[in-house]
Write a protein that holds these residues in place. Structure first.
Motif, mmCIF file in Angstrom:
data_model
loop_
_atom_site.group_PDB
_atom_site.id
_atom_site.type_symbol
_atom_site.label_atom_id
_atom_site.label_comp_id
_atom_site.label_asym_id
_atom_site.label_seq_id
_atom_site.Cartn_x
_atom_site.Cartn_y
_atom_site.Cartn_z
ATOM 1 N N GLN A 236 5.298 -8.250 5.818
ATOM 2 C CA GLN A 236 4.631 -7.967 4.554
ATOM 3 C C GLN A 236 5.222 -8.829 3.437
ATOM 4 O OE1 GLN A 236 2.041 -5.828 4.551
ATOM 5 N NE2 GLN A 236 2.408 -5.597 6.755
ATOM 6 N N GLU A 237 4.430 -8.976 2.391
ATOM 7 C CA GLU A 237 4.920 -9.697 1.213
ATOM 8 C C GLU A 237 6.090 -8.917 0.623
ATOM 9 O OE1 GLU A 237 3.319 -11.174 -3.169
ATOM 10 O OE2 GLU A 237 1.908 -10.448 -1.641
ATOM 11 N N SER A 238 7.221 -9.580 0.503
ATOM 12 C CA SER A 238 8.426 -8.905 0.014
ATOM 13 C C SER A 238 8.584 -9.109 -1.489
ATOM 14 C CB SER A 238 9.665 -9.421 0.745
ATOM 15 O OG SER A 238 9.840 -10.796 0.501
ATOM 16 N N SER A 239 9.402 -8.259 -2.043
ATOM 17 C CA SER A 239 9.692 -8.309 -3.471
ATOM 18 C C SER A 239 11.177 -8.051 -3.660
ATOM 19 C CB SER A 239 8.861 -7.262 -4.217
ATOM 20 O OG SER A 239 9.328 -7.086 -5.537
ATOM 21 N N SER A 240 11.717 -8.530 -4.747
ATOM 22 C CA SER A 240 13.119 -8.233 -5.053
ATOM 23 C C SER A 240 13.289 -6.765 -5.411
ATOM 24 C CB SER A 240 13.606 -9.117 -6.209
ATOM 25 O OG SER A 240 12.799 -8.921 -7.364
ATOM 26 N N GLU A 241 12.175 -6.103 -5.725
ATOM 27 C CA GLU A 241 12.200 -4.674 -6.037
ATOM 28 C C GLU A 241 12.056 -3.882 -4.738
ATOM 29 O OE1 GLU A 241 12.771 -2.996 -8.727
ATOM 30 O OE2 GLU A 241 12.897 -4.666 -10.122
ATOM 31 N N PHE A 242 13.057 -3.091 -4.422
ATOM 32 C CA PHE A 242 13.059 -2.299 -3.187
ATOM 33 C C PHE A 242 11.822 -1.418 -3.080
ATOM 34 C CE2 PHE A 242 14.131 1.889 -1.343
ATOM 35 C CZ PHE A 242 14.377 1.503 -0.027
ATOM 36 N N VAL A 243 11.475 -0.724 -4.159
ATOM 37 C CA VAL A 243 10.353 0.210 -4.146
ATOM 38 C C VAL A 243 9.035 -0.519 -3.886
ATOM 39 C CG1 VAL A 243 8.992 1.807 -5.563
ATOM 40 C CG2 VAL A 243 11.480 1.912 -5.624
ATOM 41 N N VAL A 244 8.874 -1.710 -4.436
ATOM 42 C CA VAL A 244 7.639 -2.482 -4.230
ATOM 43 C C VAL A 244 7.509 -2.886 -2.766
ATOM 44 C CG1 VAL A 244 6.429 -4.617 -4.803
ATOM 45 C CG2 VAL A 244 7.594 -3.321 -6.604
ATOM 46 N N LEU A 348 -3.558 8.814 -0.901
ATOM 47 C CA LEU A 348 -2.416 7.926 -1.120
ATOM 48 C C LEU A 348 -2.858 6.470 -1.240
ATOM 49 C CD1 LEU A 348 0.293 9.433 1.264
ATOM 50 C CD2 LEU A 348 0.390 9.309 -1.235
ATOM 51 N N LEU A 349 -3.792 6.063 -0.389
ATOM 52 C CA LEU A 349 -4.283 4.684 -0.452
ATOM 53 C C LEU A 349 -5.044 4.436 -1.745
ATOM 54 C CD1 LEU A 349 -5.385 4.128 3.248
ATOM 55 C CD2 LEU A 349 -3.585 2.900 2.019
ATOM 56 N N TYR A 350 -5.777 5.439 -2.208
ATOM 57 C CA TYR A 350 -6.464 5.312 -3.494
ATOM 58 C C TYR A 350 -5.445 5.142 -4.617
ATOM 59 C CZ TYR A 350 -9.201 6.525 -7.620
ATOM 60 O OH TYR A 350 -9.789 6.507 -8.864
ATOM 61 N N LEU A 351 -4.379 5.930 -4.567
ATOM 62 C CA LEU A 351 -3.322 5.833 -5.568
ATOM 63 C C LEU A 351 -2.672 4.456 -5.544
ATOM 64 C CD1 LEU A 351 -1.459 7.255 -7.646
ATOM 65 C CD2 LEU A 351 -0.026 7.962 -5.718
ATOM 66 N N PHE A 352 -2.433 3.941 -4.339
ATOM 67 C CA PHE A 352 -1.809 2.614 -4.210
ATOM 68 C C PHE A 352 -2.703 1.534 -4.811
ATOM 69 C CE2 PHE A 352 -1.392 -1.369 -1.821
ATOM 70 C CZ PHE A 352 -0.041 -1.644 -2.009
ATOM 71 N N HIS A 353 -3.979 1.530 -4.457
ATOM 72 C CA HIS A 353 -4.884 0.479 -4.938
ATOM 73 C C HIS A 353 -5.193 0.636 -6.420
ATOM 74 C CE1 HIS A 353 -5.514 -1.499 -1.147
ATOM 75 N NE2 HIS A 353 -5.771 -0.346 -0.556
ATOM 76 N N GLN A 354 -5.197 1.863 -6.900
ATOM 77 C CA GLN A 354 -5.383 2.093 -8.326
ATOM 78 C C GLN A 354 -4.244 1.443 -9.113
ATOM 79 O OE1 GLN A 354 -5.122 6.217 -9.719
ATOM 80 N NE2 GLN A 354 -7.089 5.960 -10.746
ATOM 81 N N GLY A 355 -3.031 1.596 -8.573
ATOM 82 C CA GLY A 355 -1.878 0.976 -9.217
ATOM 83 C C GLY A 355 -1.928 -0.533 -9.161
ATOM 84 N N ILE A 356 -2.337 -1.079 -7.995
ATOM 85 C CA ILE A 356 -2.456 -2.533 -7.851
ATOM 86 C C ILE A 356 -3.491 -3.092 -8.820
ATOM 87 C CG2 ILE A 356 -3.263 -4.367 -6.313
ATOM 88 C CD1 ILE A 356 -0.459 -3.490 -5.678
ATOM 89 N N ASN A 357 -4.619 -2.403 -8.937
ATOM 90 C CA ASN A 357 -5.689 -2.862 -9.868
ATOM 91 C C ASN A 357 -5.207 -2.844 -11.305
ATOM 92 O OD1 ASN A 357 -7.454 -3.209 -7.738
ATOM 93 N ND2 ASN A 357 -8.349 -1.163 -7.940
ATOM 94 N N ALA A 358 -4.414 -1.827 -11.649
ATOM 95 C CA ALA A 358 -3.889 -1.732 -13.009
ATOM 96 C C ALA A 358 -2.934 -2.890 -13.297
ATOM 97 C CB ALA A 358 -3.189 -0.397 -13.214
ATOM 98 N N ILE A 359 -2.110 -3.219 -12.293
ATOM 99 C CA ILE A 359 -1.164 -4.331 -12.451
ATOM 100 C C ILE A 359 -1.914 -5.643 -12.614
ATOM 101 C CG2 ILE A 359 0.599 -5.692 -11.256
ATOM 102 C CD1 ILE A 359 1.500 -3.042 -9.927
#
Length: 364
Positions: A236-244, A348-359
């Motif tokens: 997966q695409e990694s990030s320096s942010e652990f939570v991401v 949960l997937l809706y919540l994830f994509h909602q957050g991605i769209n907001a970003i």
């Protein structure tokens, strides 16, 4: 009943130790099949490819059984208080240890190599062996097997035009009965479902119930195995942010698990919820035909767990309520669990994509 589809496969090997049976690796067996095909050694082509498919099935059964076994391992927590996310971390550490031990034991017991290259897994999942096998079967004058091999490949690769033409050719041959062309990797639930439909058409209510009840349990077991298979994730695409990074991996896992239901398309369904509801409807009608109203009421209640706003089934419930006591409308625990899990994963997937769209919107 313990049924995680652990498959015991008896395979004759070219090298047998005096102390233990040693099975060849999936990678090597698959490559030997390709080589035999290239050299036009048709019987060896069949032998190696069929063996590679058996070995891979055994490999997957070991891996996925361990994943299912270790999903909720029993252990005594060392974390006395639920501080921050420590209990979650502990659970993952315990599950990791469980997986290592379980898989090591499983592969040692079966004397099978525990590693397979990603490229080989991809080819086997895409049913590439059947592209070779149909030619090998054809050359050995086994046209019915060749037709089924082509059909088996098309189940996963329906847009392969060359294989579509091949299937048409085989079905036109006098040696081939179109009704006997089957998916050589069909799951138990698909076989039982077709038997249940036939029994229903023949008004064999008891047989319909027996077949369709088997469909419910077999399908749930199959989907659980499919979901366990999702734990082998691509990078997966990694990030320096652990939570991401963790969130991206979790979302990928949930997407994969939800896509298990896409494999029902061959039966004309687009979700496990719709499929199970339809199966329960066949069961409910059959119980009604046998005047077994209590069982019909229970099946109706379970159906409404999946599709609570179905007007026809709500009408059925009203009818049954005049025939049985209120406590007859008991919901099946397996259906309740399935429905809640599916609903929560979608949320949960809706919540994830909602957050991605907001970003993404803020980034514009």
């Amino acid at each position: 009943m313990f049924r995680y589809y652990l498959i015991v496969i008896l395979i004759t090997c070219s090298r047998v130790s005096t102390t233990k049976l040693v099975l060849p690796s999936v990678d090597n067996t698959y490559e030997q099949g390709v080589l035999a095909y290239s050299n036009e050694r048709w019987s060896k082509c069949i032998e190696y490819f069929e063996e590679s498919l058996h070995l891979y099935k055994l490999y997957k059964s070991i891996v996925n059984n361990c994943r299912l076994t270790c999903n909720s391992p029993e252990y005594k927590s060392k974390i006395k208080e639920n501080i921050e996310d420590l209990k979650i971390y502990e659970r993952f550490f315990v599950k990791r240890d469980c997986l290592y031990k379980c898989q090591e034991s499983g592969f040692n017991d079966m004397h099978i190599n525990s590693t397979i290259r990603d490229s080989t897994i991809f080819n086997l999942e895409m049913r590439r062996p059947y592209e070779y096998l149909h030619v090998c079967y054809f050359e050995m004058n086994a046209l019915p097997k060749a037709a089924s091999a082509v059909f088996t490949h098309l189940v996963v690769n329906p847009d392969n035009e060359q294989m579509q033409r091949n299937l048409k050719y085989y079905i036109e041959q006098p040696e081939v009965d179109a009704n006997e062309v089957v998916d050589l990797q069909s799951e138990d639930y698909t076989v039982m479902y077709k038997m249940g439909i036939q029994a229903y058409k023949n008004n064999n209510w008891g047989e319909t119930i027996a077949s369709m009840e088997e469909v419910v349990s077999d399908y749930i077991l199959w989907e659980n195995m499919c979901r366990a298979d999702c734990e082998r994730q691509p990078e997966q695409e990694s990030s320096s942010e652990f939570v991401v990074t963790v969130s991206n991996n979790i979302a990928s896992l949930l997407h994969c698990r939800q896509q298990c239901q896409d494999k029902l398309a061959i039966l004309g369904y687009h979700s496990g919820v719709g499929f199970l509801a339809d199966v329960l409807n066949y069961i409910q009608i059959s119980y009604y035909r046998l005047d077994r109203y209590k069982e019909a009421a229970r099946t109706t209640a379970s159906y409404l767990v999946l599709l609570p706003n179905d007007s026809d089934m709500l009408q059925n419930k009203m009818i049954y309520s005049t025939l049985v006591a209120e406590n007859a409308f008991e919901e099946r625990s397996d259906i309740v669990h399935y429905s809640k899990r599916d609903e929560y994963e979608k949320e949960l997937l809706y919540l994830f994509h909602q957050g991605i769209n907001a970003i993404d919107s803020n980034a514009i």
